[in-house]
Design a protein around this motif. Structure first.
Motif, PDB file in Angstrom:
ATOM      1  N   ALA A  46       0.826  -1.209   0.000  1.00 20.62           N
ATOM      2  CA  ALA A  46       0.000   0.000   0.000  1.00 20.62           C
ATOM      3  C   ALA A  46       0.854   1.249   0.000  1.00 20.62           C
ATOM      4  CB  ALA A  46      -0.935  -0.007   1.211  1.00 20.62           C
ATOM      5  N   TYR A  47       1.996   1.213   0.698  1.00 23.86           N
ATOM      6  CA  TYR A  47       2.873   2.388   0.742  1.00 23.86           C
ATOM      7  C   TYR A  47       3.308   2.785  -0.668  1.00 23.86           C
ATOM      8  CZ  TYR A  47       6.905   5.336   1.762  1.00 23.86           C
ATOM      9  OH  TYR A  47       7.792   6.383   1.803  1.00 23.86           O
ATOM     10  N   TRP A  48       3.646   1.797  -1.481  1.00 27.43           N
ATOM     11  CA  TRP A  48       4.180   2.076  -2.819  1.00 27.43           C
ATOM     12  C   TRP A  48       3.100   2.179  -3.881  1.00 27.43           C
ATOM     13  CZ3 TRP A  48       8.905   3.804  -3.210  1.00 27.43           C
ATOM     14  CH2 TRP A  48       9.853   3.448  -2.229  1.00 27.43           C
ATOM     15  N   ASN A  49       1.946   1.539  -3.684  1.00 22.24           N
ATOM     16  CA  ASN A  49       0.986   1.411  -4.788  1.00 22.24           C
ATOM     17  C   ASN A  49      -0.429   1.897  -4.496  1.00 22.24           C
ATOM     18  OD1 ASN A  49       2.657  -0.258  -6.813  1.00 22.24           O
ATOM     19  ND2 ASN A  49       2.856  -1.443  -4.937  1.00 22.24           N
ATOM     20  N   SER A  50      -0.729   2.327  -3.265  1.00 19.91           N
ATOM     21  CA  SER A  50      -2.109   2.674  -2.935  1.00 19.91           C
ATOM     22  C   SER A  50      -2.630   3.829  -3.779  1.00 19.91           C
ATOM     23  CB  SER A  50      -2.235   3.008  -1.442  1.00 19.91           C
ATOM     24  OG  SER A  50      -1.319   4.026  -1.077  1.00 19.91           O
ATOM     25  N   ASP A  51      -1.768   4.801  -4.108  1.00 23.74           N
ATOM     26  CA  ASP A  51      -2.228   5.931  -4.913  1.00 23.74           C
ATOM     27  C   ASP A  51      -2.660   5.466  -6.301  1.00 23.74           C
ATOM     28  OD1 ASP A  51       0.413   5.252  -5.477  1.00 23.74           O
ATOM     29  OD2 ASP A  51       0.977   7.290  -6.064  1.00 23.74           O
ATOM     30  N   LYS A  52      -1.876   4.573  -6.908  1.00 28.58           N
ATOM     31  CA  LYS A  52      -2.227   4.064  -8.237  1.00 28.58           C
ATOM     32  C   LYS A  52      -3.529   3.269  -8.181  1.00 28.58           C
ATOM     33  CE  LYS A  52       2.708   3.477  -9.335  1.00 28.58           C
ATOM     34  NZ  LYS A  52       3.187   3.589  -7.939  1.00 28.58           N
ATOM     35  N   LEU A  84       5.474  23.619  -3.300  1.00 31.64           N
ATOM     36  CA  LEU A  84       5.403  22.172  -3.514  1.00 31.64           C
ATOM     37  C   LEU A  84       5.847  21.814  -4.930  1.00 31.64           C
ATOM     38  CD1 LEU A  84       1.893  21.458  -1.926  1.00 31.64           C
ATOM     39  CD2 LEU A  84       4.093  20.654  -1.022  1.00 31.64           C
ATOM     40  N   PRO A  85       6.378  20.599  -5.110  1.00 29.54           N
ATOM     41  CA  PRO A  85       6.626  20.119  -6.478  1.00 29.54           C
ATOM     42  C   PRO A  85       5.297  20.014  -7.224  1.00 29.54           C
ATOM     43  CG  PRO A  85       7.654  18.673  -4.841  1.00 29.54           C
ATOM     44  CD  PRO A  85       6.752  19.594  -4.089  1.00 29.54           C
ATOM     45  N   MET A  86       5.340  20.150  -8.528  1.00 26.60           N
ATOM     46  CA  MET A  86       4.122  20.033  -9.321  1.00 26.60           C
ATOM     47  C   MET A  86       3.570  18.614  -9.242  1.00 26.60           C
ATOM     48  SD  MET A  86       1.910  21.479 -11.260  1.00 26.60           S
ATOM     49  CE  MET A  86       0.561  20.915 -12.312  1.00 26.60           C
ATOM     50  N   ARG A 104       2.303   9.140  -1.798  1.00 24.31           N
ATOM     51  CA  ARG A 104       2.981   8.855  -0.532  1.00 24.31           C
ATOM     52  C   ARG A 104       3.776  10.039   0.018  1.00 24.31           C
ATOM     53  NH1 ARG A 104       5.663   6.059  -4.534  1.00 24.31           N
ATOM     54  NH2 ARG A 104       7.899   6.476  -4.769  1.00 24.31           N
ATOM     55  N   ASN A 105       4.073  11.035  -0.806  1.00 30.97           N
ATOM     56  CA  ASN A 105       4.805  12.223  -0.360  1.00 30.97           C
ATOM     57  C   ASN A 105       4.626  13.324  -1.403  1.00 30.97           C
ATOM     58  OD1 ASN A 105       6.674  11.626  -2.483  1.00 30.97           O
ATOM     59  ND2 ASN A 105       7.843  10.311  -1.101  1.00 30.97           N
ATOM     60  N   PRO A 106       5.030  14.562  -1.091  1.00 33.99           N
ATOM     61  CA  PRO A 106       4.843  15.652  -2.056  1.00 33.99           C
ATOM     62  C   PRO A 106       5.531  15.422  -3.395  1.00 33.99           C
ATOM     63  CG  PRO A 106       5.283  16.549   0.122  1.00 33.99           C
ATOM     64  CD  PRO A 106       5.495  15.062   0.221  1.00 33.99           C
ATOM     65  N   GLU A 107       6.608  14.664  -3.395  1.00 35.63           N
ATOM     66  CA  GLU A 107       7.324  14.403  -4.647  1.00 35.63           C
ATOM     67  C   GLU A 107       6.590  13.399  -5.532  1.00 35.63           C
ATOM     68  OE1 GLU A 107       9.573  16.389  -1.862  1.00 35.63           O
ATOM     69  OE2 GLU A 107       8.869  14.322  -1.571  1.00 35.63           O
ATOM     70  N   ASN A 108       5.661  12.655  -4.960  1.00 34.95           N
ATOM     71  CA  ASN A 108       4.911  11.648  -5.725  1.00 34.95           C
ATOM     72  C   ASN A 108       3.408  11.848  -5.550  1.00 34.95           C
ATOM     73  OD1 ASN A 108       7.061   9.478  -6.666  1.00 34.95           O
ATOM     74  ND2 ASN A 108       7.631  10.097  -4.609  1.00 34.95           N
ATOM     75  N   ALA A 109       2.982  13.089  -5.526  1.00 37.66           N
ATOM     76  CA  ALA A 109       1.584  13.403  -5.251  1.00 37.66           C
ATOM     77  C   ALA A 109       0.775  13.523  -6.534  1.00 37.66           C
ATOM     78  CB  ALA A 109       1.483  14.701  -4.451  1.00 37.66           C
ATOM     79  N   ALA A 135      -3.042  21.377   0.292  1.00 40.85           N
ATOM     80  CA  ALA A 135      -2.740  21.443   1.730  1.00 40.85           C
ATOM     81  C   ALA A 135      -2.617  20.034   2.305  1.00 40.85           C
ATOM     82  CB  ALA A 135      -3.822  22.230   2.471  1.00 40.85           C
ATOM     83  N   HIS A 136      -3.456  19.116   1.826  1.00 42.82           N
ATOM     84  CA  HIS A 136      -3.308  17.707   2.242  1.00 42.82           C
ATOM     85  C   HIS A 136      -1.924  17.186   1.854  1.00 42.82           C
ATOM     86  CE1 HIS A 136      -7.121  16.615   3.950  1.00 42.82           C
ATOM     87  NE2 HIS A 136      -7.814  16.911   2.871  1.00 42.82           N
ATOM     88  N   VAL A 137      -1.486  17.524   0.641  1.00 43.58           N
ATOM     89  CA  VAL A 137      -0.157  17.102   0.186  1.00 43.58           C
ATOM     90  C   VAL A 137       0.917  17.729   1.066  1.00 43.58           C
ATOM     91  CG1 VAL A 137       1.485  17.205  -1.723  1.00 43.58           C
ATOM     92  CG2 VAL A 137      -0.939  16.776  -2.190  1.00 43.58           C
ATOM     93  N   GLN A 138       0.774  19.018   1.339  1.00 41.78           N
ATOM     94  CA  GLN A 138       1.747  19.752   2.148  1.00 41.78           C
ATOM     95  C   GLN A 138       1.848  19.171   3.554  1.00 41.78           C
ATOM     96  OE1 GLN A 138       0.827  23.935   3.231  1.00 41.78           O
ATOM     97  NE2 GLN A 138       2.665  24.451   2.047  1.00 41.78           N
ATOM     98  N   HIS A 139       0.696  18.772   4.126  1.00 40.22           N
ATOM     99  CA  HIS A 139       0.669  18.205   5.477  1.00 40.22           C
ATOM    100  C   HIS A 139       1.008  16.716   5.490  1.00 40.22           C
ATOM    101  CE1 HIS A 139      -2.537  21.517   6.441  1.00 40.22           C
ATOM    102  NE2 HIS A 139      -1.309  22.004   6.322  1.00 40.22           N
TER     103      HIS A 139
END
Length: 284
Positions: A46-52, A84-86, A104-109, A135-139
């Motif tokens: 889930a850490y690596w793939n939950s967003d996908k 933030l990164p785009m 999982r982080n702002p760099e992969n949002a 803001a969710h990404v930032q936090h």
């Protein structure tokens, strides 16, 4: 950031404990050990793939400056304001107005908006919504929300397995079928309670952060009021099929019928609007 990582750790531990409880019910100590291993592996996955996985659930389509210039340009401007990164930008072809952030982080949002929200809100209102999601990404809320959504779905599947296929106690005897039904009902509810314990406070903080990023808290307040009104009677089918993802949205996307109406994943919209109005008064 440190507190969010603490929340993530506590969530993961609670989810794995639920896996262990259900595993013990299915197969005693051996089942508990297997469930613990499975829960740990699920957490890593889930850490690596939950967003996908979540984006796939919603059939989200990635867009860029050519395919969705207004939305993409808006997110780029807000991300720059937030430092933030785009993020990647997605569109979901659904009538219900809603949006969420994942990664999982702002760099992969990634941020996603439905075609309904893009059609029903003004530019400034949509800008407020996208600022809320950033803001969710930032936090760093996106990690815990996407992991909890993925894991809650897995717990429901495992609990249903326990109910339909039965289980065994430590001596290898079949467990009481009533206990199996109880686990099938209570385990998903426990997972939902874990999500709710952090979801409501997280929305208030994202509202505040979104107001700061956009500089326009009243636009976000107006957006929330519109979304609440227009979302009624417009089902978001992916959310109905995967209710564990509801807490990721800016407004609860579920119809509210049945058991889901008893467990609010979001604060009352009226209270969110009142807080944003208070922030606006403080900005004058």
């Amino acid at each position: 950031m440190g507190f969010n990582w603490l929340k993530t750790t506590v969530l993961m531990a609670a989810i794995v404990a639920l896996f262990a409880m259900i595993g013990g019910m299915i197969g005693g100590k051996g089942g508990m050990l297997l469930a613990l291993l499975f829960g740990g592996a699920m957490n890593v996955f889930a850490y690596w793939n939950s967003d996908k996985m979540v984006l796939r659930m919603y059939n989200a389509q990635e867009v860029d400056g050519q395919s969705a210039p207004e939305l993409y340009g808006m997110v780029a401007e807000l991300a720059q304001r937030a430092g933030l990164p785009m993020p990647r930008v997605y569109v979901i072809h659904e009538d219900q107005p809603n949006a969420f952030a994942t990664g999982r982080n702002p760099e992969n949002a990634a941020v996603a908006a439905t075609t309904g929200i893009m059609r029903m809100l003004s530019y400034q209102e949509l800008r407020g919504v996208m600022a809320h999601e950033l803001a969710h990404v930032q936090h760093r809320d996106t990690l815990i929300s996407t992991i909890s959504a993925t894991m809650a779905g897995a717990i429901s599947a495992l609990a249903n397995f326990a109910m339909f296929f039965g289980g065994r106690d430590e001596e290898g005897r079949p467990v009481n079928p009533i206990a199996g039904i109880a686990v099938a009902i209570l385990a998903p509810l426990a997972a939902s309670l874990i999500q709710m314990a952090i979801s409501r406070a997280r929305e208030f903080e994202a509202d505040r952060g979104g107001a700061e990023i956009s500089g326009d808290p009243l636009a976000l307040a107006a957006a929330l009021q519109k979304i609440e009104y227009y979302a009624q009677g417009r089902p978001l089918y992916a959310a109905e099929a995967h209710p564990e993802t509801a807490q990721m949205m800016i407004i609860n996307p579920l119809s509210g019928s049945g058991i889901s109406g008893l467990f609010r994943t979001h604060p009352h919209t009226e209270e969110r609007i009142a807080r944003l109005q208070e922030i606006a008064r403080g900005m004058r």
